[in-house]
Design an enzyme around this catalytic site. Structure first.
Site, PDB file in Angstrom:
ATOM      1  N   ASP A 134       0.820  -1.214   0.000  1.00  0.00           N
ATOM      2  CA  ASP A 134       0.000   0.000   0.000  1.00  0.00           C
ATOM      3  C   ASP A 134       0.856   1.267   0.000  1.00  0.00           C
ATOM      4  O   ASP A 134       1.982   1.265   0.503  1.00  0.00           O
ATOM      5  CB  ASP A 134      -0.885  -0.024   1.253  1.00  0.00           C
ATOM      6  CG  ASP A 134      -2.089   0.888   1.112  1.00  0.00           C
ATOM      7  OD1 ASP A 134      -2.310   1.423   0.007  1.00  0.00           O
ATOM      8  OD2 ASP A 134      -2.796   1.076   2.117  1.00  0.00           O
ATOM      9  N   ASN A 187     -10.299  -3.362  -7.018  1.00  0.00           N
ATOM     10  CA  ASN A 187      -9.432  -2.412  -7.738  1.00  0.00           C
ATOM     11  C   ASN A 187      -9.890  -2.114  -9.165  1.00  0.00           C
ATOM     12  O   ASN A 187      -9.407  -1.166  -9.795  1.00  0.00           O
ATOM     13  CB  ASN A 187      -7.974  -2.888  -7.747  1.00  0.00           C
ATOM     14  CG  ASN A 187      -7.278  -2.719  -6.407  1.00  0.00           C
ATOM     15  OD1 ASN A 187      -6.353  -3.453  -6.076  1.00  0.00           O
ATOM     16  ND2 ASN A 187      -7.709  -1.736  -5.609  1.00  0.00           N
TER      17      ASN A 187
HETATM   18  C1  FPP Z   1      -2.382  -0.013  -3.210  1.00  0.00           C
HETATM   19  O1  FPP Z   1      -1.775   1.252  -3.104  1.00  0.00           O
HETATM   20  C2  FPP Z   1      -1.692  -0.768  -4.247  1.00  0.00           C
HETATM   21  C3  FPP Z   1      -2.291  -1.330  -5.312  1.00  0.00           C
HETATM   22  C4  FPP Z   1      -3.744  -1.287  -5.532  1.00  0.00           C
HETATM   23  C5  FPP Z   1      -1.511  -2.030  -6.354  1.00  0.00           C
HETATM   24  C6  FPP Z   1      -0.256  -2.714  -5.906  1.00  0.00           C
HETATM   25  C7  FPP Z   1       0.484  -3.146  -7.079  1.00  0.00           C
HETATM   26  C8  FPP Z   1       1.799  -2.970  -7.286  1.00  0.00           C
HETATM   27  C9  FPP Z   1       2.746  -2.435  -6.275  1.00  0.00           C
HETATM   28  C10 FPP Z   1       2.399  -3.400  -8.572  1.00  0.00           C
HETATM   29  C11 FPP Z   1       2.724  -4.825  -8.442  1.00  0.00           C
HETATM   30  C12 FPP Z   1       3.369  -5.343  -9.632  1.00  0.00           C
HETATM   31  C13 FPP Z   1       3.976  -6.520  -9.634  1.00  0.00           C
HETATM   32  C14 FPP Z   1       4.659  -6.933 -10.847  1.00  0.00           C
HETATM   33  C15 FPP Z   1       3.982  -7.404  -8.457  1.00  0.00           C
HETATM   34  P1  FPP Z   1      -2.591   2.544  -3.532  1.00  0.00           P
HETATM   35  O2  FPP Z   1      -2.380   2.801  -4.959  1.00  0.00           O
HETATM   36  O3  FPP Z   1      -4.023   2.381  -3.136  1.00  0.00           O
HETATM   37  O4  FPP Z   1      -1.878   3.652  -2.679  1.00  0.00           O
HETATM   38  P2  FPP Z   1      -2.553   4.902  -1.982  1.00  0.00           P
HETATM   39  O5  FPP Z   1      -3.373   4.370  -0.841  1.00  0.00           O
HETATM   40  O6  FPP Z   1      -1.375   5.699  -1.538  1.00  0.00           O
HETATM   41  O7  FPP Z   1      -3.372   5.620  -3.010  1.00  0.00           O
END
Ligand code: FPP
Length: 262
Positions: A41, A89
Site C-alpha cells: 500500500d 481495484n
Molecule cells: C495499493 O496502493 C496498491 C495497489 C492497488 C496495487 C499494488 C500493485 C503494485 C505495487 C504493482 C505490483 C506489480 C507486480 C509486478 C507485483 P494505492 O495505490 O491504493 O496507494 P494509496 O493508498 O497511496 O493511493
C-alpha cells in the site's frame, strides 16, 4: 540493538541471528517466518508527493516487490505473498488498471525467463477468469515452469483477489461436492475449507505486513490470517527497503505466538 540476518537457503531449516555478538554475549537463534505476506500500500501517495501520476507509484512499487521478494528468498523465507490487485481495484480509473495489468505482463514474462535460474516459483492466485487472456496464458506458462522446479521458494501474486470472494468460491465448490454426493455435510471440517482455498497448498502466513500507515486487513487472506502476526509501518511501499523487512521480522520475534494456548 544491532541485528544481522544470516542468509538461509529456501527450503532448509532457516536461522536468523539477532543481536550483536560480542565474546560473551548470548546468541539467539530464531527462525525466519516461513510465510510473509504484504499488502503493498501507499503507491498513490508516494507518486502524489512527487507530483507524478499514480501509475508511476505502482511502477516503483513493482520494483520494490522485486527487491523485497529477492531479499526475502535470500534470508530463507520460503513463501512471499503480495496483494497486487484486489477484486475492488477494477473501480480505479481505466488507465491505472491498464498500467497495473502491464506491470503484471512485464513481470510474468521476466519470471518465465528467470524462475529456473533463481529457483523461485512465481504463482498467481485469485479469481483469474476475468483477467485478459494474454495474462492468463502467461500465468499458465509460469505454472508450467514452476512445476519443474525442485523445492523452490514461492513468490505469489494475489491478483483479482478478495478474501470473501475466495471463501465464497470455496463454499460453492464444497456445496457442489455435497450435491453430487461426494461429501457428507458432517464431514466438512476446517481443513475441508482450507483445502478449497486458492492457497490450499501453502502454509498460513506467519507475518502480514502493511505499509503506508493504514491499519486494516482490506479483505486480504481472511481465513489464512487467523493466527498471523500483523506489522504496520508508516513507510510507503515504494520506499520499503530490506531493512524495513528486517524490522518487521525483528518485531515478529518479539511476539509470543500462543495459537490460543497459554
Ligand atoms: C495499493 O496502493 C496498491 C495497489 C492497488 C496495487 C499494488 C500493485 C503494485 C505495487 C504493482 C505490483 C506489480 C507486480 C509486478 C507485483 P494505492 O495505490 O491504493 O496507494 P494509496 O493508498 O497511496 O493511493
Amino acid at each position: 540493538m544491532e541485528k544481522a540476518i544470516a542468509a538461509g537457503k529456501a527450503g532448509e531449516p532457516i536461522v536468523a541471528l539477532f543481536g550483536l555478538f560480542g565474546k560473551d554475549e548470548e546468541k539467539t537463534i530464531q527462525q525466519v517466518p516461513q510465510h510473509i505476506a504484504v499488502i503493498m500500500d501507499g503507491n498513490g501517495r508516494w507518486a502524489k508527493k512527487r507530483g507524478m501520476p499514480r501509475k508511476a507509484g505502482h511502477a516503483t512499487g513493482a520494483e520494490t516487490f522485486r527487491r523485497i521478494a529477492t531479499y526475502s528468498k535470500d534470508i530463507g523465507v520460503k513463501y512471499f505473498t503480495v496483494y497486487a490487485f484486489s477484486t475492488e481495484n477494477w473501480k480505479r480509473p481505466q488507465d491505472e488498471v491498464d498500467a497495473l495489468m502491464n506491470l503484471f505482463r512485464k513481470y510474468l514474462k521476466e519470471a518465465i525467463e528467470d524462475m529456473a535460474k533463481n529457483n523461485v516459483a512465481v504463482r498467481v492466485i485469485g479469481d483469474l477468469h476475468v483477467l485478459p487472456e494474454d495474462i492468463r496464458e502467461l500465468i499458465r506458462d509460469c505454472d508450467t515452469v514452476a512445476a519443474k522446479l525442485e523445492d523452490p521458494a514461492y513468490a505469489t501474486l494475489c491478483i483479482n483477489y478478495g478474501g470473501r470472494d475466495e471463501i465464497k468460491n470455496a463454499v460453492r465448490d464444497i456445496a457442489r461436492k455435497v450435491k453430487a454426493g461426494e461429501l457428507e455435510p458432517e464431514d466438512i471440517t476446517e481443513d475441508t475449507i482450507t483445502n478449497h482455498l486458492y492457497t490450499a497448498d501453502m502454509p498460513d502466513p506467519d507475518l502480514i505486513i502493511r505499509p503506508s500507515g493504514e491499519i486494516r486487513i482490506s479483505n486480504f487472506l481472511l481465513w489464512q490470517s487467523a493466527y498471523a502476526e500483523y506489522y504496520f509501518t508508516d513507510v510507503l511501499w515504494p520506499d520499503f527497503k530490506p531493512e524495513d523487512l528486517d524490522e518487521a521480522i525483528a518485531s515478529f520475534h518479539q511476539r509470543q505466538r500462543r495459537f490460543g494456548g497459554v
